[in-house]
Scaffold this motif. Structure first.
Motif, PDB file in Angstrom:
ATOM      1  N   ALA A 107       0.827  -1.213   0.000  1.00  0.00           N
ATOM      2  CA  ALA A 107       0.000   0.000   0.000  1.00  0.00           C
ATOM      3  C   ALA A 107       0.860   1.261   0.000  1.00  0.00           C
ATOM      4  O   ALA A 107       0.444   2.303  -0.496  1.00  0.00           O
ATOM      5  CB  ALA A 107      -0.928  -0.001   1.207  1.00  0.00           C
ATOM      6  N   GLU A 108       2.066   1.159   0.543  1.00  0.00           N
ATOM      7  CA  GLU A 108       2.980   2.307   0.569  1.00  0.00           C
ATOM      8  C   GLU A 108       4.195   1.996  -0.296  1.00  0.00           C
ATOM      9  O   GLU A 108       5.335   2.073   0.150  1.00  0.00           O
ATOM     10  CB  GLU A 108       3.375   2.603   2.006  1.00  0.00           C
ATOM     11  N   ILE A 109       3.933   1.662  -1.554  1.00  0.00           N
ATOM     12  CA  ILE A 109       4.997   1.255  -2.468  1.00  0.00           C
ATOM     13  C   ILE A 109       5.978   2.387  -2.715  1.00  0.00           C
ATOM     14  O   ILE A 109       7.146   2.157  -2.999  1.00  0.00           O
ATOM     15  CB  ILE A 109       4.407   0.735  -3.800  1.00  0.00           C
ATOM     16  N   ASP A 110       5.531   3.630  -2.602  1.00  0.00           N
ATOM     17  CA  ASP A 110       6.452   4.740  -2.843  1.00  0.00           C
ATOM     18  C   ASP A 110       7.544   4.824  -1.782  1.00  0.00           C
ATOM     19  O   ASP A 110       8.579   5.437  -2.011  1.00  0.00           O
ATOM     20  CB  ASP A 110       5.696   6.064  -2.939  1.00  0.00           C
ATOM     21  N   TYR A 111       7.354   4.194  -0.621  1.00  0.00           N
ATOM     22  CA  TYR A 111       8.410   4.153   0.395  1.00  0.00           C
ATOM     23  C   TYR A 111       9.378   3.011   0.148  1.00  0.00           C
ATOM     24  O   TYR A 111      10.496   3.035   0.641  1.00  0.00           O
ATOM     25  CB  TYR A 111       7.821   3.974   1.800  1.00  0.00           C
ATOM     26  N   HIS A 112       8.960   1.989  -0.571  1.00  0.00           N
ATOM     27  CA  HIS A 112       9.760   0.782  -0.711  1.00  0.00           C
ATOM     28  C   HIS A 112      10.316   0.596  -2.111  1.00  0.00           C
ATOM     29  O   HIS A 112      10.914  -0.437  -2.381  1.00  0.00           O
ATOM     30  CB  HIS A 112       8.919  -0.446  -0.340  1.00  0.00           C
ATOM     31  N   SER A 113      10.140   1.548  -3.003  1.00  0.00           N
ATOM     32  CA  SER A 113      10.642   1.376  -4.363  1.00  0.00           C
ATOM     33  C   SER A 113      12.166   1.427  -4.371  1.00  0.00           C
ATOM     34  O   SER A 113      12.803   1.815  -3.401  1.00  0.00           O
ATOM     35  CB  SER A 113      10.045   2.433  -5.290  1.00  0.00           C
ATOM     36  N   GLU A 114      12.764   1.042  -5.494  1.00  0.00           N
ATOM     37  CA  GLU A 114      14.211   0.871  -5.526  1.00  0.00           C
ATOM     38  C   GLU A 114      14.969   2.185  -5.521  1.00  0.00           C
ATOM     39  O   GLU A 114      16.163   2.208  -5.255  1.00  0.00           O
ATOM     40  CB  GLU A 114      14.599   0.065  -6.761  1.00  0.00           C
ATOM     41  N   ASP A 115      14.312   3.289  -5.810  1.00  0.00           N
ATOM     42  CA  ASP A 115      15.015   4.569  -5.766  1.00  0.00           C
ATOM     43  C   ASP A 115      14.906   5.240  -4.398  1.00  0.00           C
ATOM     44  O   ASP A 115      15.259   6.399  -4.256  1.00  0.00           O
ATOM     45  CB  ASP A 115      14.484   5.500  -6.854  1.00  0.00           C
ATOM     46  N   ARG A 116      14.436   4.530  -3.405  1.00  0.00           N
ATOM     47  CA  ARG A 116      14.323   5.053  -2.039  1.00  0.00           C
ATOM     48  C   ARG A 116      15.295   4.326  -1.128  1.00  0.00           C
ATOM     49  O   ARG A 116      15.930   3.349  -1.498  1.00  0.00           O
ATOM     50  CB  ARG A 116      12.900   4.864  -1.499  1.00  0.00           C
ATOM     51  N   TYR A 117      15.368   4.782   0.113  1.00  0.00           N
ATOM     52  CA  TYR A 117      16.241   4.163   1.109  1.00  0.00           C
ATOM     53  C   TYR A 117      15.681   2.804   1.485  1.00  0.00           C
ATOM     54  O   TYR A 117      14.508   2.685   1.811  1.00  0.00           O
ATOM     55  CB  TYR A 117      16.332   5.065   2.331  1.00  0.00           C
ATOM     56  N   GLY A 118      16.518   1.771   1.440  1.00  0.00           N
ATOM     57  CA  GLY A 118      16.069   0.427   1.762  1.00  0.00           C
ATOM     58  C   GLY A 118      16.239   0.119   3.239  1.00  0.00           C
ATOM     59  O   GLY A 118      17.351   0.133   3.757  1.00  0.00           O
ATOM     60  N   THR A 119      15.152  -0.149   3.914  1.00  0.00           N
ATOM     61  CA  THR A 119      15.232  -0.442   5.348  1.00  0.00           C
ATOM     62  C   THR A 119      15.689  -1.862   5.602  1.00  0.00           C
ATOM     63  O   THR A 119      16.131  -2.179   6.692  1.00  0.00           O
ATOM     64  CB  THR A 119      13.854  -0.235   5.995  1.00  0.00           C
ATOM     65  N   ALA A 120      15.601  -2.738   4.604  1.00  0.00           N
ATOM     66  CA  ALA A 120      15.945  -4.135   4.813  1.00  0.00           C
ATOM     67  C   ALA A 120      17.444  -4.378   4.705  1.00  0.00           C
ATOM     68  O   ALA A 120      17.949  -5.377   5.184  1.00  0.00           O
ATOM     69  CB  ALA A 120      15.209  -5.008   3.813  1.00  0.00           C
ATOM     70  N   ALA A 121      18.163  -3.485   4.068  1.00  0.00           N
ATOM     71  CA  ALA A 121      19.595  -3.683   3.894  1.00  0.00           C
ATOM     72  C   ALA A 121      20.319  -3.446   5.220  1.00  0.00           C
ATOM     73  O   ALA A 121      20.003  -2.497   5.943  1.00  0.00           O
ATOM     74  CB  ALA A 121      20.124  -2.716   2.836  1.00  0.00           C
ATOM     75  N   PRO A 122      21.290  -4.294   5.562  1.00  0.00           N
ATOM     76  CA  PRO A 122      22.018  -4.072   6.812  1.00  0.00           C
ATOM     77  C   PRO A 122      22.905  -2.832   6.704  1.00  0.00           C
ATOM     78  O   PRO A 122      23.399  -2.485   5.637  1.00  0.00           O
ATOM     79  CB  PRO A 122      22.851  -5.341   6.972  1.00  0.00           C
ATOM     80  N   LEU A 123      23.107  -2.173   7.823  1.00  0.00           N
ATOM     81  CA  LEU A 123      23.945  -0.975   7.834  1.00  0.00           C
ATOM     82  C   LEU A 123      25.408  -1.369   7.684  1.00  0.00           C
ATOM     83  O   LEU A 123      25.855  -2.388   8.212  1.00  0.00           O
ATOM     84  CB  LEU A 123      23.740  -0.215   9.140  1.00  0.00           C
ATOM     85  N   ARG A 124      26.174  -0.553   6.989  1.00  0.00           N
ATOM     86  CA  ARG A 124      27.589  -0.841   6.800  1.00  0.00           C
ATOM     87  C   ARG A 124      28.356  -0.627   8.099  1.00  0.00           C
ATOM     88  O   ARG A 124      29.283  -1.374   8.412  1.00  0.00           O
ATOM     89  CB  ARG A 124      28.135   0.064   5.702  1.00  0.00           C
ATOM     90  N   TYR A 125      28.017   0.423   8.819  1.00  0.00           N
ATOM     91  CA  TYR A 125      28.643   0.729  10.103  1.00  0.00           C
ATOM     92  C   TYR A 125      27.555   0.803  11.166  1.00  0.00           C
ATOM     93  O   TYR A 125      26.407   1.106  10.860  1.00  0.00           O
ATOM     94  CB  TYR A 125      29.388   2.070  10.045  1.00  0.00           C
ATOM     95  N   SER A 126      27.936   0.594  12.419  1.00  0.00           N
ATOM     96  CA  SER A 126      26.955   0.691  13.495  1.00  0.00           C
ATOM     97  C   SER A 126      26.567   2.152  13.699  1.00  0.00           C
ATOM     98  O   SER A 126      27.288   3.073  13.302  1.00  0.00           O
ATOM     99  CB  SER A 126      27.529   0.113  14.790  1.00  0.00           C
TER     100      SER A 126
END
Length: 176
Positions: A107-126
Motif C-alpha cells: 500500500a505504501e509502495i512509494d516508500y519501498h521502491s528501488e530509488d528510495r532508502y532500503g530499510t531491509a539492507a544491513p547498515l555498513r557501520y553501526s
C-alpha cells in the motif's frame, strides 16, 4: 495548431453522431477504474477468504490493515520489504519492478521502491560508529575555525599601479 483544430473538428463530428463517445472518453481519461478501489474491511470469515482469493493469497497469509478509517479496506497488509532486497536474478514477469503478474503491491509502495532508502539492507557501520564519526568531523571543523580565526583572510592582490605624476610613461618615438 492545425492538428488541434482538426482534432476539435473531428470530435465535433463524432459528438453529433454519438454523444456518449465523448462522455466515455472523458470518463476514461482519468485512468480510474472501480476495481482499483479496495472493498470494505472484511468482517466475516467468508469475506476474509474471498478477499484473500481476490489478492492471490492463501487465507492463512492474508491479514488486512486494521479498520482505523484510513481507507485501506480489505487490502492485504504486506511485510515491509524493500524492493532492493529482493533477488535480482529471479526471472520476474516485470524485472524492472522486481514483481510478478497479479502480485499484490504494498500500500505504501512509494516508500519501498528501488530509488528510495532500503530499510531491509544491513547498515555498513553501526549507529554508534556513524555518530562518533559525525561528531568528530564537526569537532575538527570547529577546532580549525577557532585556531584560524585570528589570521586575516584576503585575496592576494597588489595595490593598483598608476603612473607617477609628471613622468611620462609612454613615447611616440620609433625605436631604430
Amino acid at each position: 495548431m492545425a492538428a488541434l483544430i482538426n482534432g476539435l473538428k473531428f470530435a465535433a463530428k463524432i459528438s453529433n453522431k454519438n454523444p456518449s463517445i465523448l462522455y466515455l472518453a472523458a470518463r476514461n481519461a482519468g485512468h480510474w477504474n472501480k476495481d482499483f478501489k479496495p472493498a470494505p474491511y472484511p468482517k466475516t470469515e467468508r469475506e476474509r477468504e474471498e478477499a484473500a482469493k481476490k489478492y492471490g493469497l492463501h487465507p492463512s497469509e492474508y491479514e488486512p490493515y486494521p479498520d482505523d478509517g484510513l481507507g485501506y479496506g480489505d487490502y492485504p497488509k504486506l511485510k515491509d520489504e524493500a524492493i532492493e532486497s529482493r533477488d535480482p536474478y529471479y526471472p520476474y514477469d516485470f524485472p524492472e519492478h522486481k514483481r510478478n503478474f497479479n502480485e499484490p503491491i504494498h500500500a505504501e509502495i512509494d516508500y519501498h521502491s528501488e530509488d528510495r532508502y532500503g530499510t531491509a539492507a544491513p547498515l555498513r557501520y553501526s549507529l554508534n560508529k556513524m555518530l562518533g564519526l559525525f561528531l568528530g568531523c564537526m569537532a575538527s571543523c570547529i577546532a580549525l575555525y577557532v585556531w584560524l580565526e585570528d589570521y586575516k583572510m584576503f585575496r592576494p592582490v597588489l595595490k593598483k599601479q598608476l603612473p607617477a605624476q609628471g613622468v611620462p610613461h609612454y613615447t611616440f618615438e620609433v625605436d631604430k
